[in-house]
Design a protein around this motif. Sequence first.
Motif, short mmCIF file in Angstrom:
data_model
loop_
_atom_site.label_atom_id
_atom_site.label_comp_id
_atom_site.label_asym_id
_atom_site.label_seq_id
_atom_site.Cartn_x
_atom_site.Cartn_y
_atom_site.Cartn_z
N TRP A 160 0.81 -1.22 0.00
CA TRP A 160 0.00 0.00 0.00
C TRP A 160 0.85 1.27 0.00
O TRP A 160 0.34 2.36 -0.26
CB TRP A 160 -0.98 -0.03 1.18
N GLN A 161 2.15 1.13 0.28
CA GLN A 161 3.07 2.27 0.15
C GLN A 161 3.56 2.42 -1.28
O GLN A 161 4.18 3.42 -1.62
CB GLN A 161 4.30 2.07 1.06
N SER A 162 3.34 1.39 -2.12
CA SER A 162 3.92 1.37 -3.46
C SER A 162 3.03 2.13 -4.46
O SER A 162 1.91 2.54 -4.13
CB SER A 162 4.08 -0.08 -3.93
N THR A 163 3.53 2.28 -5.68
CA THR A 163 2.76 2.96 -6.73
C THR A 163 1.45 2.21 -7.01
O THR A 163 0.40 2.82 -7.17
CB THR A 163 3.60 3.01 -8.02
N ASP A 164 1.52 0.87 -7.06
CA ASP A 164 0.30 0.09 -7.31
C ASP A 164 -0.73 0.32 -6.20
O ASP A 164 -1.92 0.47 -6.45
CB ASP A 164 0.63 -1.41 -7.38
N GLY A 165 -0.26 0.33 -4.98
CA GLY A 165 -1.15 0.55 -3.85
C GLY A 165 -1.77 1.93 -3.91
O GLY A 165 -2.97 2.11 -3.65
N ALA A 166 -0.95 2.92 -4.27
CA ALA A 166 -1.46 4.29 -4.37
C ALA A 166 -2.55 4.39 -5.44
O ALA A 166 -3.55 5.09 -5.26
CB ALA A 166 -0.31 5.25 -4.68
N GLN A 167 -2.36 3.65 -6.53
CA GLN A 167 -3.38 3.67 -7.59
C GLN A 167 -4.69 3.04 -7.11
O GLN A 167 -5.77 3.52 -7.41
CB GLN A 167 -2.87 2.94 -8.83
N ALA A 168 -4.58 1.96 -6.34
CA ALA A 168 -5.78 1.33 -5.80
C ALA A 168 -6.50 2.29 -4.85
O ALA A 168 -7.73 2.36 -4.84
CB ALA A 168 -5.41 0.03 -5.08
N LEU A 169 -5.73 3.04 -4.08
CA LEU A 169 -6.34 3.99 -3.14
C LEU A 169 -6.98 5.17 -3.86
O LEU A 169 -7.94 5.76 -3.36
CB LEU A 169 -5.29 4.51 -2.16
#
Length: 298
Positions: A160-169
């Motif tokens: 959730w700290q990663s770019t993928d996680g940020a996109q999901a958020l």
Amino acid sequence: MTTPGIAAQTRFDVGAVRIDRMVESEEPLLDPLEIFPQATAADLEAHRAWLDPRHFDAARRLLVIPIQGFLVRVRGKRIVVDTCAGDCKQRKRPFFHDQRRDWIARLRALGVAPEDVDFVVCTHFHVDHVGWNTRLEDGRWVPTFPNARYLFARAEWEYWQSTDGAQALARTSDYLADSVLPVVEAGLADFVAMDHALCPEIQLIPAAGHTPGFVCVDVRSAGERLVLAGDLLHAPLQFSFPEWPMRFCADPVASARTRVRLLSEWAASGTLIMPAHFPSPSAGFVERLGGAFGFRYV
Ligand SMILES: [Zn+2]
């Protein structure tokens, strides 16, 4: 909501371990064609005989989905597994937005105050599993369980700290800001391995796929076993279609692979499982059914 005629068992004893379900809500909630991108109307029709009415509200065409967490007690320790959607939280999905369900009253009804909780486990960081990690106090989000260690899988935190996680958020809005970060900032979080053992009776099971750090919780005592299976499946329909990912799986391929592997193992070993989102009483036994699976509720 409970389905007429179906006893909603809420307490499960596994050897020396006591598990109590704490339901925040149980209502027709999700459109199966929305959450299972591979599902068709014909698939639903083919399974209507057992879906209605316990699992599916045919008039509204919504799956009955509980949002729940669990109180696990062993060796004098009190462990909360998953913390539902929470109250007063600003959310994009209307159902979860600004709720007032007072889920903590379920905990108190079991004789446990928030201050008494020793550990909190979040199986993953989706919005319906982290909500009551925090509560609103004087306009600030503070940890609901001030004396607990919150156990988060390190892989989940890192995702959730990663770019993928940020996109999901970006899709949901950043609910971690009010439900996970305050816990970390208060110094109450421990980042653990995905197979972390809390005590001899309770160990996490790595189940990456739905999210990269998703874990189930294995409870074993005195020859008995129950697995809190979290979001490994979202509805019993996935026993018939175990390859179906749900829309919010971070890695649909890994999600399917993990689901089939663990269901195969639990069917072979006759393990009692309790997925988070199955209608009450949520728990049952996985069975092999041809190339797929079946489920026998307790
Ligand atoms: Zn969930």
